[in-house]
Design a protein around this motif. Sequence first.
Motif, PDB file in Angstrom:
ATOM      1  N   UNK A   1       0.834  -1.204   0.000  1.00 16.83           N
ATOM      2  CA  UNK A   1       0.000   0.000   0.000  1.00 16.83           C
ATOM      3  C   UNK A   1       0.872   1.259   0.000  1.00 16.83           C
TER       4      UNK A   1
ATOM      5  N   UNK B   1       0.106  10.347  -4.166  1.00 16.77           N
ATOM      6  CA  UNK B   1      -1.355  10.242  -4.256  1.00 16.77           C
ATOM      7  C   UNK B   1      -1.983  11.579  -4.640  1.00 16.77           C
TER       8      UNK B   1
ATOM      9  N   UNK C   1      -1.781   4.775  -8.771  1.00 20.60           N
ATOM     10  CA  UNK C   1      -2.525   5.911  -8.209  1.00 20.60           C
ATOM     11  C   UNK C   1      -4.013   5.562  -8.088  1.00 20.60           C
ATOM     12  N   UNK C   2      -4.522   4.748  -9.025  1.00 16.75           N
ATOM     13  CA  UNK C   2      -5.935   4.341  -8.964  1.00 16.75           C
ATOM     14  C   UNK C   2      -6.217   3.497  -7.724  1.00 16.75           C
ATOM     15  N   UNK C   3      -5.321   2.505  -7.503  1.00 17.38           N
ATOM     16  CA  UNK C   3      -5.607   1.524  -6.452  1.00 17.38           C
ATOM     17  C   UNK C   3      -4.847   1.832  -5.163  1.00 17.38           C
ATOM     18  N   UNK C   4      -3.964   2.807  -5.193  1.00 16.76           N
ATOM     19  CA  UNK C   4      -3.052   3.151  -4.093  1.00 16.76           C
ATOM     20  C   UNK C   4      -2.228   1.941  -3.644  1.00 16.76           C
ATOM     21  N   UNK C   5      -1.965   1.035  -4.584  1.00 17.93           N
ATOM     22  CA  UNK C   5      -1.161  -0.141  -4.244  1.00 17.93           C
ATOM     23  C   UNK C   5      -0.256  -0.554  -5.399  1.00 17.93           C
TER      24      UNK C   5
END
Lengths: 337, 349
Positions: free
Chosen positions: A167, A174, A252-256
């Motif tokens: 994460x 972000x 950036x979409x999934x923050x992972x």
Amino acid sequence: MSASLRDPSLTVPAKPPRGDRGGNLGLARNLGLVVALVILCIVGVVTAGDRFASSDNVLTILRLAAVIGVVSIGMTFVITGGGIDLSVGAIVALSSVWATTTGTQAMADNIGWIAMVFSAVLVGTACGAINGVLIAYGRVVPFIATLAMLASARGLAEIIADRKTQIIRNQGFLDFFGAEPLGIPVIVIIFAVVTVAGWFLLNRTTFGRRTFAVGGNPEAARLAGIKVQRHTVYLYALLGLTCGIAAVMLMSRTTTGSSTHGTSYELDAIAAVVIGGTLLSGGRGTVVGTLFGVLIFTTLTNVFTLNNLSTSAQAVAKGVIIVIAVLLQQRIANRKT
Amino acid sequence: MSTTHPRRRRSLVVGALAAATLVLGACTNGSSGDGDTSDAIAKSNTDNDKSGDKVVIGFSAPAADHGWMGSITKSAVAQAEEYDDIELKVAEGTNDVNLQISQVETFINDKVDAIVLLPFDGAAMTSVAQKAMDAGIIVVNVDREFDSPFAARTTVLGDNYGMGVSAGTFVCEDAAGKKGLKVAEIAGIDSLPLTQERSKGFADALKACGLKVDNRVAAEFTVESGEKAASNLLQAAPKIDYLWNHDDDQGVGVMAAIKNAGRDEFTMIGGAGSANVMRDIKADNTVLKATVVYPSTQAADGIKLARLLAQDKSMSDLAEIEVPRMLKLSAPVVTKENVDTYLPSAFES
């Protein structure tokens, strides 16, 4: 660059590509796709009304299309150049994992996320270049070389991430990629930039002309003075670069970052490219067509979700759309030629 | 705490009565008294954890391609390490049924005492498990059931239907009788029976309080698929009161989508019970207010049971003198109030 390369009649032995490189953005040629997309949108408006036509929903569709779209633009180049790449999803996964591992190390806060972005893009490009070298100089069939990359990149991503989801907590990253200047999400802007750059590169530059030539007839291209092997490496590296960019967007979409990212991207990208009108055998390709291909699939999923329909029905519809779009396109193309 | 005491005492009494009934029923002469009951309990409460005969256990599970599955193998290995009488042979995790069959065949050739098997596909692994049983090897089936009851000595299952029921019951209790609330559901892979069971349990529990699932979408258990599915779902449903997401691994993506969309008007319930989701519940600063546990320690339980079976022991805390044929694990709801109980055994996604 040799003088002969500036003469299109020498660099492009086959005539057909001319239409694809025309100045009209290939819209006429993509009429089948435009019709399919319009029909989908009409279905969306009729069945879901304002929820479909709202600006929020349109942005959602564009956001969802952006990541696979960037990969598909890169794929258009490789397929136009007569190749194929099955490793794109794995490269996206490896790039994302590499970047998040870098990002979670104790690095200077200020440059941390920029290092993350660069490492993702670098890893993607490097993987693509390795594919290219294996194919061009090692004379390994593209299918096999990229299959090997698919397995090893995904495996390496699993080893690095220890099969865990990493994460991202770097607020700078972000904030930057999650921003929406003028109401447009940054990743949609990146998608637009990559699409325009891809279109320009394929249709307006020597690099593009060489790509058509190499894909159409590699031997003729070699005789015309094109360094076919080197160009092949560039094409795969370019696709690797787009995979790296897609990885950053996905992060950036999934923050992972995760070794499961990019699953089945190879099939989605190839499907989008092929229904876009790019020939699987190479020599003919269109970035605009690919853009429509991606938008059609993304809109389809959106319309189905808005209407609360099952994923199985969605899969059937996806298959039908592929066939209808390709049939329409063939008929229109035949009529024009 | 004090409020739970009467309930606990009542359940103890009920449990003791039930145990006594079982033991009495099992006795043939029917004249048994307290003495027999305590005898039976003493027998089953033997020194199970004490070092016993050496046991060789073969373990095979699917590839650890997400947090829950990763924890399955890790906790099984950790469990085996706690006993010096277990020699654990771990096969490489695989999603290839053909390879998993050959792994079991190797265990049979090696003449292991027991095999703990989490099959990638229960139906496809049934015949080779049967072969192992026929060769006199104890097979403990975990998580995904075989087609035949003869293929395993004991089966340890999570409760998928129960997960749905737990999540739905939580919604009903939290909604406190309000009607017309909007409920959304983000399922896992729709083609898997486990997903269908979870959804059925959820729908059944909601029906009891007059609610239904208004918007449903399926993802693929990955972060990315969760994010995609949730983005579309949030567009489909302009207002949601409750959202149940089947899987906490894909939940990381779901949470990202919720954050991107700037939505916070609903209560979200997770599924499986990952550590990061439990930390979010504890922090209580997101829409995530609960999760339903699907234990990632079931293969570890499989190892424990395989050891007991191979050493011809029984289960402690049971009056029965044999290890049961099947164990269905509970699917408790974890909330802010009880999160500390479950956090230590949760898996990292």
